[in-house]
Design a protein around this motif. Structure first.
Motif, PDB file in Angstrom:
ATOM      1  N   UNK A  64       0.847  -1.202   0.000  1.00  0.00           N
ATOM      2  CA  UNK A  64       0.000   0.000   0.000  1.00  0.00           C
ATOM      3  C   UNK A  64       0.883   1.253   0.000  1.00  0.00           C
ATOM      4  N   UNK A  65       1.922   1.244   0.825  1.00  0.00           N
ATOM      5  CA  UNK A  65       2.810   2.417   0.908  1.00  0.00           C
ATOM      6  C   UNK A  65       3.490   2.665  -0.439  1.00  0.00           C
ATOM      7  N   UNK A  66       3.962   1.603  -1.077  1.00  0.00           N
ATOM      8  CA  UNK A  66       4.652   1.753  -2.382  1.00  0.00           C
ATOM      9  C   UNK A  66       3.705   2.394  -3.404  1.00  0.00           C
ATOM     10  N   UNK A  67       2.466   1.899  -3.449  1.00  0.00           N
ATOM     11  CA  UNK A  67       1.496   2.439  -4.406  1.00  0.00           C
ATOM     12  C   UNK A  67       1.176   3.893  -4.081  1.00  0.00           C
ATOM     13  N   UNK A  68       1.007   4.160  -2.795  1.00  0.00           N
ATOM     14  CA  UNK A  68       0.673   5.514  -2.329  1.00  0.00           C
ATOM     15  C   UNK A  68       1.777   6.513  -2.692  1.00  0.00           C
ATOM     16  N   UNK A  69       3.033   6.030  -2.712  1.00  0.00           N
ATOM     17  CA  UNK A  69       4.171   6.918  -2.982  1.00  0.00           C
ATOM     18  C   UNK A  69       4.653   6.825  -4.426  1.00  0.00           C
ATOM     19  N   UNK A  70       3.853   6.215  -5.288  1.00  0.00           N
ATOM     20  CA  UNK A  70       4.162   6.203  -6.714  1.00  0.00           C
ATOM     21  C   UNK A  70       5.350   5.337  -7.099  1.00  0.00           C
ATOM     22  N   UNK A  71       5.692   4.389  -6.246  1.00  0.00           N
ATOM     23  CA  UNK A  71       6.803   3.485  -6.588  1.00  0.00           C
ATOM     24  C   UNK A  71       6.305   2.476  -7.627  1.00  0.00           C
ATOM     25  N   UNK A  72       7.097   2.229  -8.644  1.00  0.00           N
ATOM     26  CA  UNK A  72       6.743   1.258  -9.678  1.00  0.00           C
ATOM     27  C   UNK A  72       6.927  -0.142  -9.099  1.00  0.00           C
ATOM     28  N   UNK A  73       5.809  -0.784  -8.723  1.00  0.00           N
ATOM     29  CA  UNK A  73       5.913  -2.080  -8.039  1.00  0.00           C
ATOM     30  C   UNK A  73       6.368  -3.190  -8.987  1.00  0.00           C
ATOM     31  N   UNK A  74       6.398  -2.899 -10.275  1.00  0.00           N
ATOM     32  CA  UNK A  74       6.910  -3.872 -11.244  1.00  0.00           C
ATOM     33  C   UNK A  74       8.418  -3.803 -11.382  1.00  0.00           C
ATOM     34  N   UNK A  75       9.048  -2.862 -10.678  1.00  0.00           N
ATOM     35  CA  UNK A  75      10.498  -2.672 -10.771  1.00  0.00           C
ATOM     36  C   UNK A  75      11.127  -3.078  -9.426  1.00  0.00           C
ATOM     37  N   UNK A  76      11.694  -4.287  -9.345  1.00  0.00           N
ATOM     38  CA  UNK A  76      12.214  -4.778  -8.069  1.00  0.00           C
ATOM     39  C   UNK A  76      13.264  -3.851  -7.454  1.00  0.00           C
ATOM     40  N   UNK A  77      14.049  -3.175  -8.302  1.00  0.00           N
ATOM     41  CA  UNK A  77      15.082  -2.282  -7.752  1.00  0.00           C
ATOM     42  C   UNK A  77      14.459  -1.054  -7.098  1.00  0.00           C
ATOM     43  N   UNK A  78      13.394  -0.555  -7.710  1.00  0.00           N
ATOM     44  CA  UNK A  78      12.713   0.614  -7.129  1.00  0.00           C
ATOM     45  C   UNK A  78      12.072   0.227  -5.793  1.00  0.00           C
ATOM     46  N   UNK A  79      11.497  -0.968  -5.739  1.00  0.00           N
ATOM     47  CA  UNK A  79      10.881  -1.441  -4.489  1.00  0.00           C
ATOM     48  C   UNK A  79      11.960  -1.662  -3.432  1.00  0.00           C
ATOM     49  N   UNK A  80      13.064  -2.278  -3.834  1.00  0.00           N
ATOM     50  CA  UNK A  80      14.150  -2.558  -2.882  1.00  0.00           C
ATOM     51  C   UNK A  80      14.686  -1.269  -2.272  1.00  0.00           C
ATOM     52  N   UNK A  81      14.787  -0.229  -3.091  1.00  0.00           N
ATOM     53  CA  UNK A  81      15.350   1.043  -2.615  1.00  0.00           C
ATOM     54  C   UNK A  81      14.488   1.680  -1.531  1.00  0.00           C
ATOM     55  N   UNK A  82      13.178   1.353  -1.499  1.00  0.00           N
ATOM     56  CA  UNK A  82      12.273   1.947  -0.510  1.00  0.00           C
ATOM     57  C   UNK A  82      11.791   0.923   0.525  1.00  0.00           C
ATOM     58  N   UNK A  83      12.436  -0.232   0.556  1.00  0.00           N
ATOM     59  CA  UNK A  83      11.942  -1.334   1.403  1.00  0.00           C
ATOM     60  C   UNK A  83      11.826  -0.949   2.873  1.00  0.00           C
ATOM     61  N   UNK A  84      12.700  -0.048   3.328  1.00  0.00           N
ATOM     62  CA  UNK A  84      12.704   0.310   4.754  1.00  0.00           C
ATOM     63  C   UNK A  84      11.999   1.633   5.039  1.00  0.00           C
ATOM     64  N   UNK A  85      11.380   2.222   4.013  1.00  0.00           N
ATOM     65  CA  UNK A  85      10.890   3.598   4.173  1.00  0.00           C
ATOM     66  C   UNK A  85       9.647   3.715   5.054  1.00  0.00           C
ATOM     67  N   UNK A  86       8.740   2.746   4.985  1.00  0.00           N
ATOM     68  CA  UNK A  86       7.476   2.873   5.721  1.00  0.00           C
ATOM     69  C   UNK A  86       7.643   2.380   7.154  1.00  0.00           C
ATOM     70  N   UNK A  87       6.952   3.052   8.071  1.00  0.00           N
ATOM     71  CA  UNK A  87       6.974   2.613   9.475  1.00  0.00           C
ATOM     72  C   UNK A  87       5.689   1.826   9.735  1.00  0.00           C
ATOM     73  N   UNK A  88       5.843   0.545  10.044  1.00  0.00           N
ATOM     74  CA  UNK A  88       4.679  -0.328  10.241  1.00  0.00           C
ATOM     75  C   UNK A  88       4.435  -0.603  11.712  1.00  0.00           C
ATOM     76  N   UNK A  89       3.157  -0.748  12.059  1.00  0.00           N
ATOM     77  CA  UNK A  89       2.810  -1.266  13.392  1.00  0.00           C
ATOM     78  C   UNK A  89       1.598  -2.168  13.201  1.00  0.00           C
ATOM     79  N   UNK A  90       1.651  -3.355  13.797  1.00  0.00           N
ATOM     80  CA  UNK A  90       0.554  -4.308  13.618  1.00  0.00           C
ATOM     81  C   UNK A  90       0.102  -4.832  14.975  1.00  0.00           C
TER      82      UNK A  90
END
Ligand SMILES: Nc1ncnc2c1ncn2[C@@H]1O[C@H](COP(=O)(O)OP(=O)(O)OP(=O)(O)O)[C@@H](O)[C@H]1O
Ligand SMILES: Nc1ccn([C@H]2C[C@H](O)[C@@H](COP(=O)(O)O)O2)c(=O)n1
Length: 242
Positions: free
Chosen positions: A67-93
């Protein structure tokens, strides 16, 4: 639920549920894996409730990152773009089986992570090793000392290989699509069958921690079982193995 004088979390020798004051504490981890729509969330919450355990929905964590990747316009089809932002979102569950929920950067996204857009993108995001490394570490930290039912795709094989009980839930593709169609609005049985088959293929063929039944897991085919019967069978397995 545990009766009075019992501490939730494990089982008495007489098969009642709970833990007596002063009993040796055996922290319990129940790992529930399986393909989409096999009933992991429903059964895991039911088992956690019955035993007074915590409950962790690891799929919700992958969905929240997606959800965070989509919200921030990250191209989820590009593994490198996703990897670069893998730690960006702060999650709590949450781990309360009565109130499952997840926040991202403080925002409750429990409903948003179930949209079709997220569901279509989550397999690609969860195939990225940097995303998995981050979430597996967070899942292990939450599991901590145990007393928890954890559901996902790689719990018995990767996240908690030492779990006392490992269940691999299955059901026929028809049954799974039928259940999902009944749950959602604006979809068809055929659309769900195709979508679930696509997600199963992506989840089980990815290189990083694919969906797999752990060697020491017990397979439970739920095609002909209702939810109560599935929960009862898992509780029976827990008693047998703890
Ligand atoms: N044994 C069962 N019999 C009938 N319906 C069931 C059974 N188990 C679960 N369901 C229903 O099937 C649907 C899918 O169940 P659930 O969400 O628990 O599956 P899941 O494996 O967690 O799916 P996903 O991996 O896609 O999140 C839900 O609507 C649930 O109520
Ligand atoms: N341990 C996990 C849990 C989930 N995933 C991925 C693969 C799923 O398609 C997706 C969403 O999970 P769901 O909410 O349907 O259970 O998340 C994973 O790779 N590993």
């Amino acid at each position: 639920m545990p009766g009075s004088g019992q501490i939730p979390g494990t089982l008495f020798a007489d098969n009642s549920i709970g833990r007596a004051e002063g009993d040796a504490v055996t922290a319990l981890v129940v790992a529930m894996d399986g393909p989409s729509g096999s009933g992991k969330s429903s059964a895991s919450r039911g088992v956690a409730r019955a035993l007074g355990l915590r409950y962790l929905d690891t799929g919700a964590m992958y969905r929240a990152i997606t959800w965070w990747m989509l919200e921030h316009g990250v191209d989820v089809g590009d593994p490198q773009a996703v990897a670069a932002r893998a730690d960006a979102a702060r999650l709590a569950i949450t781990t309360d089986p009565e109130a499952p929920g997840v926040t991202v950067d403080g925002r409750d996204v429990s409903a948003e992570i179930r949209t079709q857009e997220v569901t279509s993108a989550v397999s690609a995001v969860s195939a990225v090793p940097q995303v998995r490394a981050r979430l597996v570490a967070e899942q292990r930290a939450i599991i901590g000392d145990g007393d928890i039912v954890v559901e996902g795709r790689d719990i018995g094989s990767v996240v908690a290989p030492g779990a006392a009980v490992k269940v691999y839930l299955t059901a026929s593709p028809e049954a799974r699509a039928r259940r999902r169609t009944a749950e959602l609005t604006g979809t068809t049985l055929e659309a769900q069958r195709v979508a679930m088959a696509r997600r199963d293929t992506l989840d089980s063929t990815r290189k990083a921690d694919p969906l797999v039944m752990a060697a020491d897991a017990i397979e439970l085919d739920t095609t002909e079982l209702n939810l109560e019967e599935v929960i009862a069978e898992v509780l029976r397995l827990v008693k047998e193995r703890t």
